[in-house]
Design an enzyme around this catalytic site. Structure first.
Site, PDB file in Angstrom:
ATOM      1  N   HIS A  90      49.367 -95.975  62.895  1.00 55.38           N
ATOM      2  CA  HIS A  90      48.714 -94.670  63.095  1.00 55.38           C
ATOM      3  C   HIS A  90      47.334 -94.612  62.429  1.00 55.38           C
ATOM      4  O   HIS A  90      46.800 -93.528  62.206  1.00 55.38           O
ATOM      5  CB  HIS A  90      49.605 -93.536  62.580  1.00 55.38           C
ATOM      6  CG  HIS A  90      50.817 -93.311  63.431  1.00 55.38           C
ATOM      7  ND1 HIS A  90      51.878 -92.526  63.041  1.00 55.38           N
ATOM      8  CD2 HIS A  90      51.130 -93.766  64.665  1.00 55.38           C
ATOM      9  CE1 HIS A  90      52.803 -92.516  63.995  1.00 55.38           C
ATOM     10  NE2 HIS A  90      52.370 -93.267  64.993  1.00 55.38           N
ATOM     11  N   THR A 119      61.334 -92.057  57.368  1.00 51.61           N
ATOM     12  CA  THR A 119      60.757 -91.509  58.593  1.00 51.61           C
ATOM     13  C   THR A 119      61.810 -90.698  59.336  1.00 51.61           C
ATOM     14  O   THR A 119      62.981 -91.076  59.381  1.00 51.61           O
ATOM     15  CB  THR A 119      60.129 -92.616  59.490  1.00 51.61           C
ATOM     16  OG1 THR A 119      59.688 -92.034  60.709  1.00 51.61           O
ATOM     17  CG2 THR A 119      61.090 -93.759  59.776  1.00 51.61           C
ATOM     18  N   ASN A 154      66.669 -93.418  53.682  1.00 53.96           N
ATOM     19  CA  ASN A 154      65.971 -92.136  53.835  1.00 53.96           C
ATOM     20  C   ASN A 154      66.595 -91.120  52.879  1.00 53.96           C
ATOM     21  O   ASN A 154      67.676 -91.348  52.330  1.00 53.96           O
ATOM     22  CB  ASN A 154      66.098 -91.654  55.291  1.00 53.96           C
ATOM     23  CG  ASN A 154      64.948 -90.759  55.729  1.00 53.96           C
ATOM     24  OD1 ASN A 154      63.797 -91.018  55.404  1.00 53.96           O
ATOM     25  ND2 ASN A 154      65.245 -89.699  56.453  1.00 53.96           N
TER      26      ASN A 154
HETATM   27  P1  OAD Z   1      58.254 -86.811  58.758  1.00 50.73           P
HETATM   28  O1  OAD Z   1      57.684 -85.738  57.904  1.00 50.73           O
HETATM   29  O2  OAD Z   1      58.541 -86.480  60.181  1.00 50.73           O
HETATM   30  O3  OAD Z   1      59.599 -87.364  58.117  1.00 50.73           O
HETATM   31  C1  OAD Z   1      59.674 -87.728  56.763  1.00 50.73           C
HETATM   32  C2  OAD Z   1      61.061 -88.258  56.476  1.00 50.73           C
HETATM   33  O4  OAD Z   1      61.063 -88.690  55.131  1.00 50.73           O
HETATM   34  C3  OAD Z   1      62.177 -87.221  56.632  1.00 50.73           C
HETATM   35  O5  OAD Z   1      63.259 -87.814  57.357  1.00 50.73           O
HETATM   36  C4  OAD Z   1      62.591 -86.921  55.189  1.00 50.73           C
HETATM   37  O6  OAD Z   1      63.987 -86.668  55.062  1.00 50.73           O
HETATM   38  C5  OAD Z   1      62.229 -88.207  54.494  1.00 50.73           C
HETATM   39  N1  OAD Z   1      61.899 -88.038  53.075  1.00 50.73           N
HETATM   40  C6  OAD Z   1      61.292 -87.001  52.449  1.00 50.73           C
HETATM   41  N2  OAD Z   1      61.156 -87.235  51.136  1.00 50.73           N
HETATM   42  C7  OAD Z   1      61.687 -88.467  50.918  1.00 50.73           C
HETATM   43  C8  OAD Z   1      61.870 -89.290  49.761  1.00 50.73           C
HETATM   44  N3  OAD Z   1      61.459 -88.904  48.550  1.00 50.73           N
HETATM   45  N4  OAD Z   1      62.481 -90.480  49.915  1.00 50.73           N
HETATM   46  C9  OAD Z   1      62.895 -90.901  51.137  1.00 50.73           C
HETATM   47  N5  OAD Z   1      62.776 -90.178  52.252  1.00 50.73           N
HETATM   48  C10 OAD Z   1      62.170 -88.979  52.148  1.00 50.73           C
HETATM   49  O7  OAD Z   1      57.267 -88.075  58.649  1.00 50.73           O
HETATM   50  P2  OAD Z   1      57.156 -89.357  59.587  1.00 50.73           P
HETATM   51  O8  OAD Z   1      58.475 -89.735  60.151  1.00 50.73           O
HETATM   52  O9  OAD Z   1      56.390 -90.373  58.849  1.00 50.73           O
HETATM   53  O10 OAD Z   1      51.710 -89.086  62.851  1.00 50.73           O
HETATM   54  O11 OAD Z   1      56.254 -88.795  60.736  1.00 50.73           O
HETATM   55  C11 OAD Z   1      55.837 -89.644  61.767  1.00 50.73           C
HETATM   56  C12 OAD Z   1      54.459 -89.275  62.228  1.00 50.73           C
HETATM   57  O12 OAD Z   1      54.410 -87.885  62.518  1.00 50.73           O
HETATM   58  C13 OAD Z   1      53.366 -89.438  61.190  1.00 50.73           C
HETATM   59  O13 OAD Z   1      52.864 -90.767  61.107  1.00 50.73           O
HETATM   60  C14 OAD Z   1      52.304 -88.516  61.673  1.00 50.73           C
HETATM   61  C15 OAD Z   1      53.172 -87.329  61.978  1.00 50.73           C
HETATM   62  O14 OAD Z   1      52.684 -86.428  62.883  1.00 50.73           O
HETATM   63  C16 OAD Z   1      50.474 -88.747  63.222  1.00 50.73           C
HETATM   64  O15 OAD Z   1      49.763 -87.976  62.574  1.00 50.73           O
HETATM   65  C17 OAD Z   1      50.035 -89.403  64.507  1.00 50.73           C
END
Ligand code: OAD
Length: 237
Positions: free
Chosen positions: A109, A177, A202
């Protein structure tokens, strides 16, 4: 087990103080993603988009890698020591993996600390604020610079290489994620279809948790070092 493929998302950097997107208080619960993370939003109000990424660049400047980033760098080093292949594909635009010592990293990304000129196409490292008036360091024209990040509606970077690597992997580990943004959300089903061992680390079960063969839940700073320790000390290593 010869080839390790790790996918990370915002959860791996959460404990470094960088916000996630979809959790309670996540970035997309406060800011309209259509305004700041789409080409249409940038065309409508570039100053707003620059302000959003300037603030994220400032957050990154104040952040440091955590134990999860460091454990993944140790895993990569252990792979190098034993002639195994390791690749880290991240959806994160921060550079905390590199700061922790990871080397073979693909930012699908994009990268917050890079800019791109839409006029001449140059991509350059960038740590300062960006404004409409900022001149391109290559073609010297103002008004054409943008963050080198992938917005919704744009194609993530290096997808051919990513699928090649995923197709060869023996172990697929997904970390921090939510599994709600494609194409990354589809990697686990692809890996499973290839007979690859699949692991989810996660805070809580993601949207596609049921697809993974193995899961471990808790903060990344705890579960990632634990998983890496178990892997390196286990029979399959
Ligand atoms: P999300 O915000 O969708 O998901 C974050 C995940 O991390 C969730 O499943 C949480 O439960 C988990 N989480 C939170 N705190 C945590 C911790 N301390 N330890 C482990 N896990 C934890 O973020 P992404 O999946 O990265 O794209 O989102 C994907 C994409 O959506 C990003 O790259 C971005 C966003 O829109 C773009 O901007 C193109």
């Amino acid at each position: 087990m010869q080839r390790v493929f790790v996918l990370t998302g915002a959860g791996v950097s959460a404990e470094s103080g960088l916000g996630t997107f979809r959790d309670k208080d996540g970035i997309w619960t406060k800011i309209n993603l259509e305004d700041v993370a789409t080409p249409e939003g940038f065309a409508r109000d570039p100053a707003k988009v620059h302000a959003f990424y300037n603030a994220r660049r400032a957050n990154l400047a104040a952040a440091a890698p955590n134990e999860a980033h460091r454990a993944l760098a140790r895993l990569e080093a252990a792979c190098a020591d034993t002639a195994r292949e390791f690749i880290l594909v991240t959806q994160n635009v921060d550079d905390l993996h590199e700061q922790a010592g990871s080397q073979n990293v693909i930012h699908m990304h994009g990268e917050l600390r890079k800019i791109r000129c839409e006029r001449c196409g140059v991509v350059k490292p960038w740590v300062e604020d960006l404004a409409l008036e900022t001149k391109c360091p290559a073609c010297t024209r103002a008004g054409h610079l943008r963050p080198h990040v992938v917005w919704f509606g744009e194609m993530p970077f290096e997808m051919d290489r990513i699928y090649d690597e995923l197709g060869m992997a023996d172990l697929f580990v997904s970390i921090g994620t939510s599994g709600s943004v494609y194409p990354a959300a589809a990697f686990v089903a692809f890996a499973k279809g290839m007979g690859t061992r699949t692991v989810e680390l996660n805070l809580e079960p993601s949207e596609n948790a049921h697809v993974f063969a193995e899961t471990m839940y808790g903060p990344a700073s705890i579960v990632v070092p634990l998983f890496v320790e178990q892997l390196l000390g286990g029979d399959t290593w």
